[in-house]
Design an enzyme around this catalytic site. Sequence first.
Site, PDB file in Angstrom:
ATOM      1  N   GLU A 174       0.878  -1.157  -0.002  1.00 49.26           N
ATOM      2  CA  GLU A 174       0.068  -0.068   0.103  1.00 49.26           C
ATOM      3  C   GLU A 174       0.772   1.234  -0.077  1.00 49.26           C
ATOM      4  OE1 GLU A 174      -2.920  -0.178   2.931  1.00 49.26           O
ATOM      5  OE2 GLU A 174      -3.798  -1.987   2.272  1.00 49.26           O
ATOM      6  N   ASN A 296      -5.375  -5.155  -2.040  1.00 52.41           N
ATOM      7  CA  ASN A 296      -6.028  -5.076  -0.865  1.00 52.41           C
ATOM      8  C   ASN A 296      -7.429  -4.300  -0.999  1.00 52.41           C
ATOM      9  OD1 ASN A 296      -3.756  -6.157   0.212  1.00 52.41           O
ATOM     10  ND2 ASN A 296      -3.064  -4.389   1.175  1.00 52.41           N
TER      11      ASN A 296
HETATM   12  C1  GCO Z   1      -4.079  -1.704   5.470  1.00 54.55           C
HETATM   13  C2  GCO Z   1      -2.803  -2.302   6.057  1.00 54.55           C
HETATM   14  C3  GCO Z   1      -3.330  -3.136   7.446  1.00 54.55           C
HETATM   15  C4  GCO Z   1      -4.314  -2.359   8.046  1.00 54.55           C
HETATM   16  C5  GCO Z   1      -5.706  -3.122   7.641  1.00 54.55           C
HETATM   17  C6  GCO Z   1      -6.751  -2.541   8.661  1.00 54.55           C
HETATM   18  O1  GCO Z   1      -4.459  -2.213   4.506  1.00 54.55           O
HETATM   19  O2  GCO Z   1      -4.256  -0.495   5.968  1.00 54.55           O
HETATM   20  O3  GCO Z   1      -2.184  -3.095   5.013  1.00 54.55           O
HETATM   21  O4  GCO Z   1      -2.028  -3.000   7.990  1.00 54.55           O
HETATM   22  O5  GCO Z   1      -4.164  -2.871   9.551  1.00 54.55           O
HETATM   23  O6  GCO Z   1      -6.009  -2.727   6.278  1.00 54.55           O
HETATM   24  O7  GCO Z   1      -6.574  -1.057   8.422  1.00 54.55           O
END
Ligand code: GCO
Length: 469
Positions: A174, A296
């Site tokens: 991300e 994600n």
């Molecule tokens: C994200 C991160 C995770 C978070 C999850 C919940 O996607 O922000 O990769 O570390 O903890 O998404 O916010």
Amino acid sequence: MTTQEEQTRTGLRFPAGFAFGSATSAYQIEGAVADDGRGTSIWDTFTKTPGRVLNGDNADVAIDHYHRYREDVAVMAELGLSAYRFSVSWPRVQPDGSGKINHKGLDFYKRLTDELLRHGIDPWLTLYHWDLPQPLEDRGGWPNRDTAYCFADYAATVHEALKDHVHTFSTVNEPWCAAFLGYASGEHAPGRREPENAIRGAHHLNLAHGLAVQAMDARRVGGCVNLYAVTPETDSEADLDAARRIDGLQNRFFLDALMTGRYPQDVLDDLRMDLGFIKDGDLATIGAPIDLLLVNYYSRFTVSGAPGGRASAAAAPTESASPWVGSEHVSFVNGGRPVTSMGWEIDQGGLVEVLERVARDYPPIPLVVSENGAAFEDVLEHGRVHDAERVAYFEAHLRACREAIEAGVPLEGYFAWSLMDNFEWAWGYGKRFGLVHVDFESQRRVLKDSAIWYSEIIRQNRPHEPTDS
Ligand code: GCO
């Protein structure tokens, strides 16, 4: 048949070889922040800065995974996971972010991956999940181009040490969050509010990805982006422009760069800033061919060009500046859907939308949903957590994965976020995303109903398992 099995005979059948996994990150679970030579990360510094993290929480212990990894891998095996996505702590492996390697740090990841392989669980390694070594931040952090070159050297070191244990590497988790929450809104480490440096940082995170791909002759290497479905509140010109802007900054700035080696011109125009830090050849490096894309997905944004809504989908309880550089005027409005305890709208249709978009608009490569999950107000009673909302969330989003596959999306896996309750960044321990409940005092792990449900889905998808469909 138990009620649980009745509930889970949902006909959720996936192609043979589909990876059923779960995901975590080093800083959120390991603890042991000073053990065996680990150096300081920007999150160690950030959590010690008053007012940055809810309740002043920090991850010095987290869920003590560094010491409890064997117990945790046994839980993964009990669930039947075929894969586990974790990240390597850069400061544990290279305390200064460059130069000397801490071999005790590397040895932990050799032990962890050996344990995973011993249980038949495929390790999926993320090189960077936001825990930049503090010495590199002291030299400017991601706005400093040198950080990208340091990352490539670190990637080569980790790949050389673990390539016989790990078949699937991903580079930067991300980059949008690392850049815009870290350097624009200041909600995440290092907590800077410097819009132009956030853009520089975003570019250097993309460059770091490309340089790392070049530095590793990995069997499989991918990039990891957090994508949102984006909808204008109305079809007014202002709202349509707002949706274009947010889709551009959140999705296309990273997708276009990693998948096509170009930045979207409309996004660059929106920034209205000197882009001299983008050097000749950078985009060719960033767009180096990758073997898969990790997506994600959590929610959909509904946006308006009219003032009056909230400034963003808050990543923190603390007040912050806008992460939306050049488009700070855009408002985020409630789309009228049910929300998780993060206030994120639940919209499985958005997952189908983003997966079909990537498959339609970008060069064809395998996709995985590398994070998907939800925080709810879990209650542990009589040794159980009846998290029906989370079961419903996972079922809806796995159905969305099935729908995408039936539409022709080359989707190869799904990783539930998260394996266990853990340190949720600026929310500290105030938000629980885990399949497994963790008592943060005793460190006791308890499978939630959602873990039992997920393990039954995995069982039903094992070859030659009897199913009702
Ligand atoms: C994200 C991160 C995770 C978070 C999850 C919940 O996607 O922000 O990769 O570390 O903890 O998404 O916010």
